[in-house]
Design a protein around this motif. Structure first.
Motif, short mmCIF file in Angstrom:
data_model
loop_
_atom_site.label_atom_id
_atom_site.label_comp_id
_atom_site.label_asym_id
_atom_site.label_seq_id
_atom_site.Cartn_x
_atom_site.Cartn_y
_atom_site.Cartn_z
N GLY A 47 0.86 -1.19 0.00
CA GLY A 47 0.00 0.00 0.00
C GLY A 47 0.88 1.23 0.00
O GLY A 47 1.75 1.36 0.88
N ARG A 89 10.37 -1.07 -3.99
CA ARG A 89 9.29 -1.18 -4.98
C ARG A 89 9.24 0.15 -5.74
O ARG A 89 9.21 1.20 -5.11
CB ARG A 89 7.93 -1.48 -4.32
N ASP A 246 -1.03 4.85 -6.57
CA ASP A 246 0.37 4.67 -6.19
C ASP A 246 1.22 5.85 -6.64
O ASP A 246 2.20 6.20 -6.00
CB ASP A 246 0.90 3.35 -6.77
N ASN A 256 -2.19 2.83 -10.59
CA ASN A 256 -2.82 2.11 -9.48
C ASN A 256 -2.79 0.63 -9.81
O ASN A 256 -2.31 0.22 -10.86
CB ASN A 256 -4.25 2.62 -9.25
N LYS A 257 -3.28 -0.19 -8.88
CA LYS A 257 -3.24 -1.64 -9.05
C LYS A 257 -3.73 -2.08 -10.42
O LYS A 257 -4.72 -1.55 -10.92
CB LYS A 257 -4.09 -2.27 -7.94
C1 LIG Z 1 -3.75 3.45 -0.32
S1 LIG Z 1 -2.89 2.13 -1.06
C2 LIG Z 1 -2.59 2.63 -2.66
C3 LIG Z 1 -2.39 1.49 -3.64
O1 LIG Z 1 -1.35 0.53 -3.24
C4 LIG Z 1 -1.78 -0.80 -3.68
O2 LIG Z 1 -0.77 -1.51 -4.35
P1 LIG Z 1 0.02 -2.72 -3.59
O3 LIG Z 1 -1.01 -3.55 -2.89
O4 LIG Z 1 0.72 -3.46 -4.72
O5 LIG Z 1 0.99 -2.03 -2.67
C5 LIG Z 1 -2.91 -0.51 -4.62
O6 LIG Z 1 -2.45 -0.10 -5.90
C6 LIG Z 1 -3.59 0.62 -3.88
O7 LIG Z 1 -4.59 1.24 -4.63
#
Ligand SMILES: CSC[C@H]1O[C@H](OP(=O)(O)O)[C@H](O)[C@@H]1O
Length: 352
Positions: A47, A89, A246, A256-257
């Motif tokens: 996150g 990352r 992100d 974003n994801k």
């Molecule tokens: C508030 S979290 C923002 C963002 O981070 C997540 O990615 P990951 O689980 O790979 O770290 C996801 O894209 C969230 O939307």
């Protein structure tokens, strides 16, 4: 009470191992930046905001054990350790912005002859600790602004149904969440009828983490497979899509994801407003547009296996980008702790 992903007291840091959720609740000790890099890179903590906070706290706990009395050496070591943490990352910008801020602080504390090595350490660690508190305050403001904007955009006082993707709650931040913070605020306004959350293959942040948070707080919700999004919008009235970010580029393009981009396309086709919820620490005004955002590619095993169980044919080649970029043209608004901004108006944030 939302879930506590980060347990910190000065000199001690533990993170909730999100690879084991929802079936096991286990905290992992983080005793320095090596541990910090590992738990971020392995996605035991993930996150964008949580990555920045845990990374910086891992430096704070390491500094607490450091009796170095030479400020110049401390400054040099701090810069090296922060640059190392940023490499864990590449896509989320929060940890890079935090590192830049802390390196600037270390430079000024080192140059200020009135600051003793003890004061240097105290002020540096306190700044990092302040990030924990500020993130929760920012998320609550994001929740309020997002709730207000969504209710204002709806005609009448009918039921509000929200679709969200990935996990943007207390498990992705210091608490309350960004997009999930908007959902929590809608729940508090007593206008929320239902939440739909996607599984979010292949790490399953939705099925394992968002569903866990929603059930934990008894928020009426339904889990859907990622490929159901268009059918959902075609068969049920969805009031809005709210997702996290992100890295938001200066023109509003947003990384974003993976899967977010196609949800935005479906939302456009079905006339559903699509919002990004993100703190200013996710906005990279130094990056002109989304095509310049580095997209992390994760190990193919995260696609081919669920735990130890192989689900994909041996020998098939895989492509596993962890993020995609949604063009600003598909985004109705970017919800921040300073208010909701049209994607092309981010330069106005600092005047708020
Ligand atoms: C508030 S979290 C923002 C963002 O981070 C997540 O990615 P990951 O689980 O790979 O770290 C996801 O894209 C969230 O939307």
């Amino acid at each position: 009470m939302s879930l506590e992903s980060i347990k910190y007291t000065r000199g001690s840091l533990e993170i909730l191992d999100q690879l084991l959720l929802p079936l096991q609740t286990r905290y992992v000790k983080v005793q320095g930046v090596e541990d910090g890099w590992k738990v971020i890179n392995k996605m035991q903590v993930r996150g964008a905001p949580a990555i920045a906070i845990v990374g910086c706290l891992s430096l704070a706990v390491e500094l607490e054990k450091d009796n170095n009395a030479d400020k110049k050496i401390m400054r040099q070591e701090i810069e090296g350790k922060l640059n190392y943490l940023v490499s864990a990352r590449p896509t989320a910008v929060n940890i890079k912005l935090a590192a830049d801020e802390l390196i600037n602080l270390a430079n000024s504390l080192s140059a200020d002859e009135t600051v003793t090595p003890e004061e240097f350490k105290e002020r540096f660690v306190s700044r990092i600790e302040g990030m924990l508190i500020k993130d929760i305050e920012d998320n609550k403001a994001i929740g309020r602004y997002g709730c207000e904007a969504i209710l204002k955009s709806l005609e009448g006082d009918g039921p509000v149904r929200i679709l969200t993707h990935c996990n943007t709650g207390s498990l992705a931040t210091a608490g309350y969440g960004t997009a999930l913070g908007v959902i929590r605020s809608l729940r508090e306004s007593k206008r929320l009828d239902h939440v739909y959350c996607t599984e979010t293959r292949p790490y399953n942040q939705g099925a394992r983490l968002t569903a866990y948070e929603l059930v934990h707080e008894k928020i009426p919700s339904t889990l859907i497979v990622d490929s159901v999004v268009s059918a959902l919008m075609n068969s049920r009235r969805i009031s809005a899509v709210v997702v996290g970010a992100d890295r938001v580029a200066a023109n509003g393009d947003t990384a974003n994801k993976i899967g977010t981009y196609q949800i935005a396309i479906a939302a456009k086709h079905h006339g559903v407003p699509f919002y990004i919820a993100a703190p200013l620490t996710s906005i990279d005004m130094a990056l002109r547009s989304g095509d310049r955002i580095k997209i992390e590619e994760r190990p193919e095993r995260e696609m081919t296996h669920v735990g130890e169980h192989r689900i994909a044919a041996p020998g098939i080649s895989c492509w596993n980008p962890s993020f995609d970029v949604t063009p600003a043209a598909l985004i109705a608004g970017i919800i921040t702790e300073k208010g909701v901004f049209a994607p092309d108006k981010l330069s106005e944030i600092n005047s708020k």
